[in-house]
Design an enzyme around this catalytic site. Structure first.
Site, PDB file in Angstrom:
ATOM      1  N   ARG A  84       0.831  -1.176   0.131  1.00 39.46           N
ATOM      2  CA  ARG A  84      -0.101   0.035   0.023  1.00 39.46           C
ATOM      3  C   ARG A  84       0.844   1.449  -0.008  1.00 39.46           C
ATOM      4  O   ARG A  84       2.044   1.209   0.442  1.00 39.46           O
ATOM      5  CB  ARG A  84      -0.982   0.133   1.460  1.00 39.46           C
ATOM      6  CG  ARG A  84      -0.248   0.120   2.512  1.00 39.46           C
ATOM      7  CD  ARG A  84      -0.968   0.681   3.631  1.00 39.46           C
ATOM      8  NE  ARG A  84      -0.442   0.402   4.996  1.00 39.46           N
ATOM      9  CZ  ARG A  84       0.732   1.176   5.276  1.00 39.46           C
ATOM     10  NH1 ARG A  84       0.976   2.274   4.518  1.00 39.46           N
ATOM     11  NH2 ARG A  84       1.369   1.041   6.779  1.00 39.46           N
ATOM     12  N   THR A  89       2.340   2.330  10.130  1.00 37.31           N
ATOM     13  CA  THR A  89       1.088   2.805  10.785  1.00 37.31           C
ATOM     14  C   THR A  89       0.861   1.611  11.846  1.00 37.31           C
ATOM     15  O   THR A  89       1.440   0.669  11.809  1.00 37.31           O
ATOM     16  CB  THR A  89      -0.049   3.218  10.061  1.00 37.31           C
ATOM     17  OG1 THR A  89      -0.810   3.916  11.072  1.00 37.31           O
ATOM     18  CG2 THR A  89      -0.822   1.973   9.486  1.00 37.31           C
ATOM     19  N   PHE A  90      -0.235   1.878  12.647  1.00 34.38           N
ATOM     20  CA  PHE A  90      -0.585   0.743  13.670  1.00 34.38           C
ATOM     21  C   PHE A  90      -2.163   0.338  13.526  1.00 34.38           C
ATOM     22  O   PHE A  90      -2.715   1.490  13.201  1.00 34.38           O
ATOM     23  CB  PHE A  90      -0.448   1.187  15.164  1.00 34.38           C
ATOM     24  CG  PHE A  90      -1.047   0.506  15.909  1.00 34.38           C
ATOM     25  CD1 PHE A  90      -0.499  -0.857  16.538  1.00 34.38           C
ATOM     26  CD2 PHE A  90      -2.351   0.815  16.854  1.00 34.38           C
ATOM     27  CE1 PHE A  90      -0.985  -1.710  17.400  1.00 34.38           C
ATOM     28  CE2 PHE A  90      -2.876  -0.016  17.750  1.00 34.38           C
ATOM     29  CZ  PHE A  90      -2.223  -1.345  18.120  1.00 34.38           C
ATOM     30  N   GLY A 154      -4.091   4.708   3.659  1.00 30.13           N
ATOM     31  CA  GLY A 154      -2.873   4.088   2.858  1.00 30.13           C
ATOM     32  C   GLY A 154      -3.618   3.198   1.528  1.00 30.13           C
ATOM     33  O   GLY A 154      -4.321   2.327   2.167  1.00 30.13           O
ATOM     34  N   GLY A 165      -7.014   0.978   2.445  1.00 27.80           N
ATOM     35  CA  GLY A 165      -8.204   2.214   2.660  1.00 27.80           C
ATOM     36  C   GLY A 165      -7.618   2.756   4.001  1.00 27.80           C
ATOM     37  O   GLY A 165      -6.543   3.484   3.897  1.00 27.80           O
ATOM     38  N   ALA A 167      -7.954   3.946   8.313  1.00 30.50           N
ATOM     39  CA  ALA A 167      -8.056   3.641   9.735  1.00 30.50           C
ATOM     40  C   ALA A 167      -8.486   4.706  10.674  1.00 30.50           C
ATOM     41  O   ALA A 167      -7.816   5.528  10.698  1.00 30.50           O
ATOM     42  CB  ALA A 167      -6.942   3.058  10.209  1.00 30.50           C
ATOM     43  N   CYS A 183       3.115   7.208  10.460  1.00 31.35           N
ATOM     44  CA  CYS A 183       3.017   7.630   9.035  1.00 31.35           C
ATOM     45  C   CYS A 183       4.436   8.338   8.631  1.00 31.35           C
ATOM     46  O   CYS A 183       4.245   9.182   7.589  1.00 31.35           O
ATOM     47  CB  CYS A 183       1.933   8.290   8.954  1.00 31.35           C
ATOM     48  SG  CYS A 183       0.350   7.434   9.210  1.00 31.35           S
TER      49      CYS A 183
END
Length: 246
Positions: A84, A89-90, A154, A165, A167, A183
């Protein structure tokens, strides 16, 4: 946006808690099905167990991991390297994740307008709960409340078909973000809907916020209707992917 008043239906699959690798395999299968016309436009709505993901700019994303993979796994988190867009990220419990599987051309959308639709959906949901959010400044992806990031984006677009997509942080444990530069943007905080509305305000159940996010996404991208299905209605493709939160 769709033209001519045509009815455009977005099918929303409500999957509960799904491990990241299982969700990725499901997306890959559905992208192939969407390209072949075997399924229509749909969005997966789910949560993940604690998971860190790296975007396709791998070398930069690896630098923004602040702990070794072994330490993250010892904490109970998975680490996945993906194709992506975006950095590191988490994903975790009490975070709403949407993975739209859409064919952009029939919707009259380009990549930029599509990403703006993802941003708009999260901004609309924040506003429903009295929180003013905004798109990121140049170089800052996602959705922000002041200088605090509440939603990440993302995406990947393959031959006009979308996957991965967004979050949106409802009330995750924000301590998980201490192990990364979220990010790849240093010096900025991550926030959540719970933190922004304050402890004295009652939020609806997470499932309701998931539904609000799906409906806002449909509106933002020009769909006229959203049809919800849970995992029992979506056939055998989901059975192997969905897990039950322990």
């Amino acid at each position: 946006m769709s033209s001519g008043g045509a009815r455009r239906v977005l099918e929303a699959w409500l999957l509960g808690v799904v491990r990241y690798g299982d969700a990725l395999k499901l997306q890959e299968r559905l992208v192939a099905d969407r390209k072949a016309g075997r399924v229509g436009d749909l969005v997966l709505s789910l949560q993940h167990p604690p998971t860190y993901t790296l975007g396709k700019r791998r070398e930069k994303a690896e630098r923004n991991l602040l702990a070794p993979e072994s330490e993250l796994r010892a904490l109970g988190a998975e680490l996945h390297r993906t194709e992506r867009g975006g950095d590191v990220t988490f994903h975790g419990p009490r975070q709403a994740v949407l993975y739209p599987i859409l064919s952009l051309r029939p919707l009259g959308l380009g990549a930029r307008r599509y990403v703006e639709g993802l941003e708009s959906a999260m901004i609309q949901v924040a506003a429903l709960h009295g929180v003013t959010a905004r798109p990121g400044d140049p170089g800052e992806t996602g959705v922000w409340v002041g200088d605090r990031k509440i939603g990440a984006i993302g995406v990947r677009i393959s031959s006009g078909t979308t996957w991965h997509g967004l979050a949106f942080n409802i009330d995750p444990d924000l301590g998980w973000y201490d192990h990364i530069v979220p990010c790849g943007i240093a010096g900025k905080e991550v926030t959540s809907l719970r933190r922004e509305v304050g402890d004295g305000v009652e939020l609806p159940a997470d499932e309701i916020i998931h539904d609000q996010l799906v409906r806002s996404l449909g509106t933002s991208l020009g769909f006229t209707d959203v049809e919800f299905k849970d995992d029992s209605e979506c056939g055998g493709m989901i059975g192997a992917a969905a897990t039950t939160q322990s």
